[in-house]
Design a protein around this motif. Structure first.
Motif, PDB file in Angstrom:
ATOM      1  N   VAL A 354      36.144 -46.289  12.675  1.00 28.13           N
ATOM      2  CA  VAL A 354      36.311 -46.641  13.911  1.00 28.13           C
ATOM      3  C   VAL A 354      36.424 -48.163  14.027  1.00 28.13           C
ATOM      4  O   VAL A 354      35.733 -48.767  13.657  1.00 28.13           O
ATOM      5  N   LEU A 355      37.946 -48.338  14.664  1.00 28.46           N
ATOM      6  CA  LEU A 355      38.339 -49.622  14.686  1.00 28.46           C
ATOM      7  C   LEU A 355      38.313 -50.076  16.206  1.00 28.46           C
ATOM      8  O   LEU A 355      38.529 -49.113  17.063  1.00 28.46           O
ATOM      9  N   ALA A 365      32.066 -43.487  25.708  1.00 29.19           N
ATOM     10  CA  ALA A 365      32.667 -42.444  25.264  1.00 29.19           C
ATOM     11  C   ALA A 365      31.801 -41.611  24.567  1.00 29.19           C
ATOM     12  O   ALA A 365      31.996 -40.386  23.963  1.00 29.19           O
ATOM     13  N   TYR A 366      30.559 -41.945  24.227  1.00 28.26           N
ATOM     14  CA  TYR A 366      29.338 -41.062  23.208  1.00 28.26           C
ATOM     15  C   TYR A 366      29.369 -39.550  24.199  1.00 28.26           C
ATOM     16  O   TYR A 366      29.314 -38.522  23.570  1.00 28.26           O
ATOM     17  N   LEU A 367      29.384 -39.655  25.582  1.00 23.56           N
ATOM     18  CA  LEU A 367      29.195 -38.521  26.220  1.00 23.56           C
ATOM     19  C   LEU A 367      29.998 -37.498  25.857  1.00 23.56           C
ATOM     20  O   LEU A 367      29.879 -36.198  25.482  1.00 23.56           O
ATOM     21  N   HIS A 368      31.525 -37.746  25.950  1.00 23.86           N
ATOM     22  CA  HIS A 368      32.474 -36.777  25.619  1.00 23.86           C
ATOM     23  C   HIS A 368      32.475 -36.379  24.243  1.00 23.86           C
ATOM     24  O   HIS A 368      32.603 -35.459  23.801  1.00 23.86           O
ATOM     25  N   ALA A 411      37.221 -37.995  17.324  1.00 29.34           N
ATOM     26  CA  ALA A 411      36.189 -38.832  17.628  1.00 29.34           C
ATOM     27  C   ALA A 411      36.463 -40.275  17.381  1.00 29.34           C
ATOM     28  O   ALA A 411      36.172 -41.361  18.192  1.00 29.34           O
ATOM     29  N   ALA A 412      36.974 -40.749  16.233  1.00 29.59           N
ATOM     30  CA  ALA A 412      37.387 -42.052  15.937  1.00 29.59           C
ATOM     31  C   ALA A 412      38.420 -42.461  16.965  1.00 29.59           C
ATOM     32  O   ALA A 412      38.176 -43.647  17.458  1.00 29.59           O
ATOM     33  N   GLY A 413      39.345 -41.800  17.237  1.00 27.44           N
ATOM     34  CA  GLY A 413      40.373 -41.903  18.158  1.00 27.44           C
ATOM     35  C   GLY A 413      39.809 -42.187  19.625  1.00 27.44           C
ATOM     36  O   GLY A 413      40.092 -43.008  20.547  1.00 27.44           O
ATOM     37  N   TYR A 414      39.086 -41.305  20.016  1.00 29.79           N
ATOM     38  CA  TYR A 414      38.280 -41.263  21.350  1.00 29.79           C
ATOM     39  C   TYR A 414      37.467 -42.417  21.686  1.00 29.79           C
ATOM     40  O   TYR A 414      37.596 -43.340  22.635  1.00 29.79           O
ATOM     41  N   LEU A 415      36.830 -42.988  20.583  1.00 29.80           N
ATOM     42  CA  LEU A 415      35.973 -44.333  20.608  1.00 29.80           C
ATOM     43  C   LEU A 415      36.756 -45.228  20.757  1.00 29.80           C
ATOM     44  O   LEU A 415      36.177 -46.299  21.549  1.00 29.80           O
ATOM     45  N   GLY A 417      39.929 -45.522  21.871  1.00 28.73           N
ATOM     46  CA  GLY A 417      40.504 -45.474  23.365  1.00 28.73           C
ATOM     47  C   GLY A 417      41.996 -44.941  23.223  1.00 28.73           C
ATOM     48  O   GLY A 417      42.558 -44.971  24.034  1.00 28.73           O
ATOM     49  N   THR A 418      42.267 -44.574  21.865  1.00 34.36           N
ATOM     50  CA  THR A 418      43.821 -44.140  21.831  1.00 34.36           C
ATOM     51  C   THR A 418      44.115 -42.535  22.086  1.00 34.36           C
ATOM     52  O   THR A 418      44.968 -42.171  22.026  1.00 34.36           O
ATOM     53  N   ILE A 419      42.594 -41.939  22.277  1.00 29.75           N
ATOM     54  CA  ILE A 419      42.662 -40.498  22.614  1.00 29.75           C
ATOM     55  C   ILE A 419      41.734 -40.734  24.073  1.00 29.75           C
ATOM     56  O   ILE A 419      40.835 -41.076  23.893  1.00 29.75           O
ATOM     57  N   THR A 420      42.219 -39.946  24.879  1.00 23.54           N
ATOM     58  CA  THR A 420      41.617 -39.885  26.246  1.00 23.54           C
ATOM     59  C   THR A 420      41.167 -38.566  26.615  1.00 23.54           C
ATOM     60  O   THR A 420      40.573 -38.634  27.933  1.00 23.54           O
ATOM     61  N   GLU A 421      41.395 -37.588  26.185  1.00 17.93           N
ATOM     62  CA  GLU A 421      40.956 -36.548  26.360  1.00 17.93           C
ATOM     63  C   GLU A 421      40.397 -35.530  25.149  1.00 17.93           C
ATOM     64  O   GLU A 421      40.429 -35.758  24.170  1.00 17.93           O
TER      65      GLU A 421
END
Length: 421
Positions: A354-355, A365-368, A411-415, A417-421
């Motif tokens: 996770v960068l 972002a944990y909830l998602h 998961a890494a992308g959502y944390l 912020g590069t993935i938003t869904e």
């Protein structure tokens, strides 16, 4: 604290496992002598002195908690990753010998979360009677790439073609001795995560590495299929364990994803890579965890790229994917305890770093992430979020590699912020 005697314990020989492997050594009667540690008041647990306050120290400390192992930390600042969680923290400069000597008081063994402590300081600690693991004679091979290359060549471990070069003109001669440009230049000390490494295509491009005024190592640019890593752990009495060989996917010189075991790797080449890593650990006298980073070449060989004598990013998957993690086995090794089983718990485990990105509030972002994937394992380092900085990692595991990879990547992308869904 002082040692107060010895006790004898059974140490069984442990044979080969299918993917992770254990190697043991025992006496004729299956017994060996190990040291017991003693403290006033009847407490019998040792103190491990950890130099360096980064995430590796944080996770090594975590692995020692169930064993009742006490940790003392030498950290640069109180905000460092491990300094936030270890109860006994000394703030000081690891490059200062007297600071190291003072820190070592009350420690039964000294170990590290980086390789940057000056070699001569480690020799001074050993002369003071303080166990240092890995010791300076081993650690220098991870500190100095020139020393490492020379030793590996001496013991017959395959490496890229290489030599120390004096100036840009010497780089040209090195290139002409082989297949020409491009070549890889590395400062012999201090590089990591792509820093201190240059891929140069001509004499003009070779000027930059020499501006630091330190020795420069030239290497051929290897035509490789992928990068692999063989992680092993070795104890002072010679027991060693080998984890499954993994594939390490790099992005811009930084490890992005690790897949355990490396998909499509033949059993023969996997065993060869493990044996190489075990040979390096033995020949160099490594105590603790050793990561051997490898190139898998297009003609079916493996070449050693780098060594790390500490827990390593390519072994983070073991926290959730192996019976005994790299961190737990490093603790066991530096204390000369019997090593734990390195076999995987699942068919596939994927670790994704996770960068930091443009969204510093990763907690929201944990909830998602947790709702989407209840099997997801999140490991955060307590660091301020900065773009490109390693601030944590996630582990996923299961029987379907494509699914496991997608879960880790999402998961890494959502944390980040590069993935938003």
């Amino acid at each position: 604290m002082g040692r107060v005697g010895e006790r004898e314990t059974n140490a069984r020989d442990i044979g080969h496992h299918r993917t992770g492997r254990l190697f043991g050594r025992s006496s004729k009667h299956g017994a060996r002598v190990v040291r017991a540690y003693g403290y006033s008041g009847g407490v019998t647990f040792p103190v491990v002195g950890m130099v360096g306050g980064g995430q590796l120290a944080r996770m090594t400390h975590e692995a020692g908690i169930p064993l009742g192992i006490k940790f003392k930390l030498l950290s640069d600042t109180p905000q460092d990753s491990a300094a936030q969680v270890v109860s006994e923290v000394v703030i000081g400069d690891y490059c200062d010998l007297e600071t190291l000597r003072a820190f070592a008081q009350g420690c039964d063994v000294i170990t590290f979360d980086h390789e940057h402590v000056p070699t001569e300081h480690l020799r001074a600690l050993e002369a003071d009677g303080i166990p240092v693991r890995p010791g300076p004679d081993a650690l220098v091979h991870a500190q100095d790439k020139g020393v490492m290359r020379a030793k590996l060549t001496e013991i017959g471990v395959p490496c890229p073609r290489h030599r120390i070069v004096a100036d840009p003109a010497d780089v040209v001669r090195f290139a002409e001795e082989g297949d020409g440009f491009p070549v890889v230049l590395k400062t012999v000390r201090g590089g990591y995560d792509g820093k201190g490494v240059w891929v140069v295509r001509d004499a003009e491009g070779a000027r930059e590495p020499f501006r630091a005024g330190v020795p420069v190592l030239a290497e051929e640019k290897v035509d490789f299929v992928r990068e692999l890593a063989a992680n092993v752990v070795r104890s002072p009495h010679g027991q060693a364990v080998s984890y499954p060989v993994v594939e390490s996917v790099q992005v811009d010189g930084v490890c992005d994803t690790v897949i355990a075991p490396a998909p499509g790797l033949s059993a023969e080449l996997s065993a060869h890579a493990q044996e190489l890593a075990l040979k390096v650990a033995k020949e160099l006298g490594v105590v603790g965890h050793l990561a051997v980073e490898l190139f898998e070449t297009r003609d079916g060989r493996v070449l050693v790229n780098e060594l790390a004598m500490r827990p390593h990013n390519s072994g983070h998957w073991t926290q959730d994917g192996a019976i005994t993690s790299q961190f737990a086995n490093h603790v066991r090794a530096v204390l000369d305890l019997p090593l734990g089983d390195p076999r995987p718990r699942a068919r596939w485990t994927v670790m994704a770093n996770v960068l930091g990105g443009d969204y510093p509030d990763m907690y929201s972002a944990y909830l998602h992430c947790m709702a989407r994937d209840p099997g997801l394992k999140i490991h955060m380092y307590g660091k301020d979020v900065k773009p490109g900085r390693k601030v944590g990692h996630v582990n996923t595991y299961g029987d379907d590699l494509a699914d496991v990879r997608e879960r880790a990547s999402h998961a890494a992308g959502y944390l980040r912020g590069t993935i938003t869904e």
